[in-house]
Design a protein around this motif. Structure first.
Motif, PDB file in Angstrom:
ATOM      1  N   ALA A 311       0.828  -1.208   0.000  1.00 27.34           N
ATOM      2  CA  ALA A 311       0.000   0.000   0.000  1.00 27.34           C
ATOM      3  C   ALA A 311       0.862   1.257   0.000  1.00 27.34           C
ATOM      4  O   ALA A 311       0.582   2.222  -0.730  1.00 27.34           O
ATOM      5  CB  ALA A 311      -0.911  -0.015   1.222  1.00 27.34           C
ATOM      6  N   GLY A 312       1.925   1.259   0.808  1.00 26.47           N
ATOM      7  CA  GLY A 312       2.763   2.446   0.914  1.00 26.47           C
ATOM      8  C   GLY A 312       3.501   2.786  -0.362  1.00 26.47           C
ATOM      9  O   GLY A 312       3.765   3.963  -0.639  1.00 26.47           O
ATOM     10  N   ASN A 313       3.830   1.768  -1.161  1.00 23.44           N
ATOM     11  CA  ASN A 313       4.512   1.994  -2.438  1.00 23.44           C
ATOM     12  C   ASN A 313       3.558   2.034  -3.616  1.00 23.44           C
ATOM     13  O   ASN A 313       3.994   2.106  -4.764  1.00 23.44           O
ATOM     14  CB  ASN A 313       5.555   0.893  -2.662  1.00 23.44           C
ATOM     15  CG  ASN A 313       6.756   1.023  -1.758  1.00 23.44           C
ATOM     16  OD1 ASN A 313       7.640   1.844  -1.989  1.00 23.44           O
ATOM     17  ND2 ASN A 313       6.786   0.218  -0.707  1.00 23.44           N
ATOM     18  N   ASP A 314       2.253   1.954  -3.306  1.00 23.22           N
ATOM     19  CA  ASP A 314       1.231   1.939  -4.364  1.00 23.22           C
ATOM     20  C   ASP A 314       1.499   0.814  -5.360  1.00 23.22           C
ATOM     21  O   ASP A 314       1.245   0.934  -6.569  1.00 23.22           O
ATOM     22  CB  ASP A 314       1.199   3.287  -5.081  1.00 23.22           C
ATOM     23  CG  ASP A 314      -0.184   3.614  -5.627  1.00 23.22           C
ATOM     24  OD1 ASP A 314      -1.148   2.954  -5.207  1.00 23.22           O
ATOM     25  OD2 ASP A 314      -0.301   4.523  -6.473  1.00 23.22           O
ATOM     26  N   ALA A 315       2.021  -0.304  -4.832  1.00 22.16           N
ATOM     27  CA  ALA A 315       2.433  -1.416  -5.689  1.00 22.16           C
ATOM     28  C   ALA A 315       1.257  -2.206  -6.240  1.00 22.16           C
ATOM     29  O   ALA A 315       1.430  -3.013  -7.159  1.00 22.16           O
ATOM     30  CB  ALA A 315       3.363  -2.359  -4.910  1.00 22.16           C
ATOM     31  N   GLY A 316       0.065  -2.001  -5.682  1.00 20.24           N
ATOM     32  CA  GLY A 316      -1.098  -2.718  -6.194  1.00 20.24           C
ATOM     33  C   GLY A 316      -1.511  -2.276  -7.584  1.00 20.24           C
ATOM     34  O   GLY A 316      -2.276  -2.979  -8.254  1.00 20.24           O
ATOM     35  N   HIS A 317      -1.020  -1.116  -8.033  1.00 18.08           N
ATOM     36  CA  HIS A 317      -1.355  -0.639  -9.378  1.00 18.08           C
ATOM     37  C   HIS A 317      -0.314  -1.059 -10.412  1.00 18.08           C
ATOM     38  O   HIS A 317      -0.392  -0.645 -11.571  1.00 18.08           O
ATOM     39  CB  HIS A 317      -1.491   0.887  -9.375  1.00 18.08           C
ATOM     40  CG  HIS A 317      -2.715   1.367  -8.657  1.00 18.08           C
ATOM     41  ND1 HIS A 317      -2.709   1.746  -7.327  1.00 18.08           N
ATOM     42  CD2 HIS A 317      -3.996   1.500  -9.076  1.00 18.08           C
ATOM     43  CE1 HIS A 317      -3.927   2.114  -6.962  1.00 18.08           C
ATOM     44  NE2 HIS A 317      -4.731   1.975  -7.998  1.00 18.08           N
ATOM     45  N   ASN A 347      11.139  -1.024  -3.657  1.00 16.66           N
ATOM     46  CA  ASN A 347      11.030  -1.412  -5.054  1.00 16.66           C
ATOM     47  C   ASN A 347       9.639  -1.992  -5.302  1.00 16.66           C
ATOM     48  O   ASN A 347       9.270  -3.016  -4.725  1.00 16.66           O
ATOM     49  CB  ASN A 347      12.111  -2.439  -5.398  1.00 16.66           C
ATOM     50  CG  ASN A 347      12.160  -2.750  -6.880  1.00 16.66           C
ATOM     51  OD1 ASN A 347      11.147  -2.830  -7.559  1.00 16.66           O
ATOM     52  ND2 ASN A 347      13.365  -2.952  -7.396  1.00 16.66           N
ATOM     53  N   THR A 348       8.863  -1.343  -6.169  1.00 17.58           N
ATOM     54  CA  THR A 348       7.480  -1.760  -6.412  1.00 17.58           C
ATOM     55  C   THR A 348       7.392  -3.224  -6.826  1.00 17.58           C
ATOM     56  O   THR A 348       6.540  -3.974  -6.326  1.00 17.58           O
ATOM     57  CB  THR A 348       6.850  -0.875  -7.505  1.00 17.58           C
ATOM     58  OG1 THR A 348       6.854   0.479  -7.063  1.00 17.58           O
ATOM     59  CG2 THR A 348       5.422  -1.305  -7.794  1.00 17.58           C
TER      60      THR A 348
END
Length: 452
Positions: A311-317, A347-348
């Protein structure tokens, strides 16, 4: 000054508890039939927990659930090896238990509301913070003033430039509700705590534990602002979107999980000082389950923390495909950052890959727990919890995949975050249920379970 007063009250409660237990033992030695009828007539030390556990699962009516608890309430003799957390009898135990379960449920709702706030990108709408809180804008002039503050933030300049004031009001109310809900929790916790201390219900051990949890809760507001403040700073790159530090977001969410688990465990310990145990065979079976349940619980917690980094790295997108990540099983850039350790937190590609691996490992581990305990001689409540845990783990993985493939909609993202806490809840329940009983209860148990 407050600390000395608290310790003084708790020490007084401890003396009252000793006196009460001694007195209640003499009374109960003369009135054994009264509690037999009140608590359902279960055998020996085990009959006294029906009240405590029924407060937790009162909607279930299976006979084995009605008789599973072996709690010794404060109205029965405090036997060897059993230290009660609440004094003054069953009514006090019930009141404290309801309050603690209610506090845990409130923290659960805070986590869910926090997820909605993050997913709607509302968290950076309030650019200042006061520990005591403040009133929301009450006039058009107040709203314009708040909007002007937000227009100075990097998020407005890079993401929401041109936003209408009506859209701003929505994200502002989301963040305001999240902050005030947390402050309301502090009041809801502190007032009953003070009352129960005054009444002498809280023992020294319970009082110190609850004081620590209250301190963590008060610190959550500071951690939350520390997190938000990182998102109000200009990003290092002109192409990067403003967002809070993944480290600070993870600290904020992890702290909430710790507070929730602490409250839940304490509430269970209040209403169920003894685990369900009707025979030595069931105690041995529970010990075997515990050897697997404890490390799996740690794995569930680590997986939840890794989700916070997603969530913090917006890696879900990124890499919204499954089971592959794009065209590859493992992206080529998972170790592209220097120093090497940064890849696992910033790193995403690496963060999302780690979360996938941990989630799959968690599901497989819970499946192994269920498979390896199928033929164990264990209490039906333990088997019931294991079955629900594997079902919840499967649902949580399904929610995670669906959230990823759908590009993280608010509804599924919130459900996935709530699912993580629900799975952790079941693991806390399982570990609490399979803990070792006191020596007094062990000595009273038959070798095998008596069948009616």
């Amino acid at each position: 000054m407050f600390g000395r007063q608290l310790v003084s009250i708790l020490r007084r409660n401890k003396l009252q508890n000793c006196f009460f237990n001694e007195s209640s033992s003499r009374v109960l030695s003369k009135r054994p039939r009264l509690f037999s009828s009140e608590l359902g007539g279960s055998s020996g030390a085990q009959r006294n927990a029906l009240y405590g556990f029924k407060s937790l699962i009162k909607d279930f009516h299976k006979p084995w659930l009605r008789n599973m608890s072996t709690t010794a309430t404060a109205t029965v003799e405090n036997k060897e090896g059993l230290k009660l957390l609440v004094t003054a009898g069953a009514r006090a135990q019930k009141m404290v238990g309801i309050w603690l379960f209610g506090s845990a449920a409130w923290v659960f709702s805070m986590v869910v509301l926090g997820g909605v706030t993050r997913l709607t990108r509302s968290g950076l709408s309030m650019t200042d913070w006061k520990f005591t809180g403040n009133l929301p804008p009450l006039s058009d002039e107040d709203w314009l003033a708040e909007f002007e503050k937000y227009k100075q933030s990097p998020e407005y300049k890079r993401v929401n430039k041109g936003m209408s004031i009506e859209d701003f009001k929505f994200i502002y109310w989301m963040e305001y509700a999240h902050r005030m809900w947390g402050r309301a929790l502090g009041i809801m916790f502190a007032l009953p705590f003070s009352y129960f201390l005054h009444k002498g219900y809280i023992t020294l051990r319970l009082g110190l534990r609850l004081s620590a949890l209250f301190g963590l809760g008060a610190g959550q507001g500071l951690i939350g602002w520390w997190m938000v403040k990182s998102g109000l700073e200009e990003p290092a790159s002109e192409y990067a979107q403003p967002r809070v530090s993944p480290y600070r977001l993870t600290a904020h969410l992890t702290s909430a999980f710790v507070i929730y688990c602490g409250l839940l465990w304490t509430a269970l310990s209040v209403v169920m000082p003894e685990p369900p145990a009707e025979s030595v065979a069931w105690v041995r079976g529970a010990a075997k389950v515990k050897r697997l349940a404890l490390p799996i619980s740690i794995l569930v917690g680590i997986t939840a923390v890794s989700g916070a980094f997603v969530a913090g790295n917006d890696a879900g997108h990124a890499y919204n495909t499954f089971p592959k990540m794009g065209d590859n099983w493992i992206p080529n850039d998972i170790f592209s950052m220097e120093p090497f350790i940064r890849n696992f937190f910033e790193n995403t590609s690496t963060v999302q890959l780690d979360h996938r691996i941990l989630a799959t490992t968690t599901l497989m581990s819970i499946g192994i727990l269920w498979w390896s305990t199928r033929k164990l001689d264990i209490h039906p409540a333990v088997r019931f919890l294991i079955g629900n845990t594997i079902g919840m783990a499967a649902l949580q993985v399904t929610l995670g995949i669906s959230t990823l493939l759908s590009y993280v909609p608010v509804s599924l993202g919130t459900a996935h975050q709530a699912g993580a806490l629900t799975l952790l809840t079941l693991m806390v329940l399982l570990n609490h249920t399979v803990r070792r009983p006191s020596m007094s209860l062990l000595k009273s148990l038959p070798p095998v379970t008596r069948t009616p």
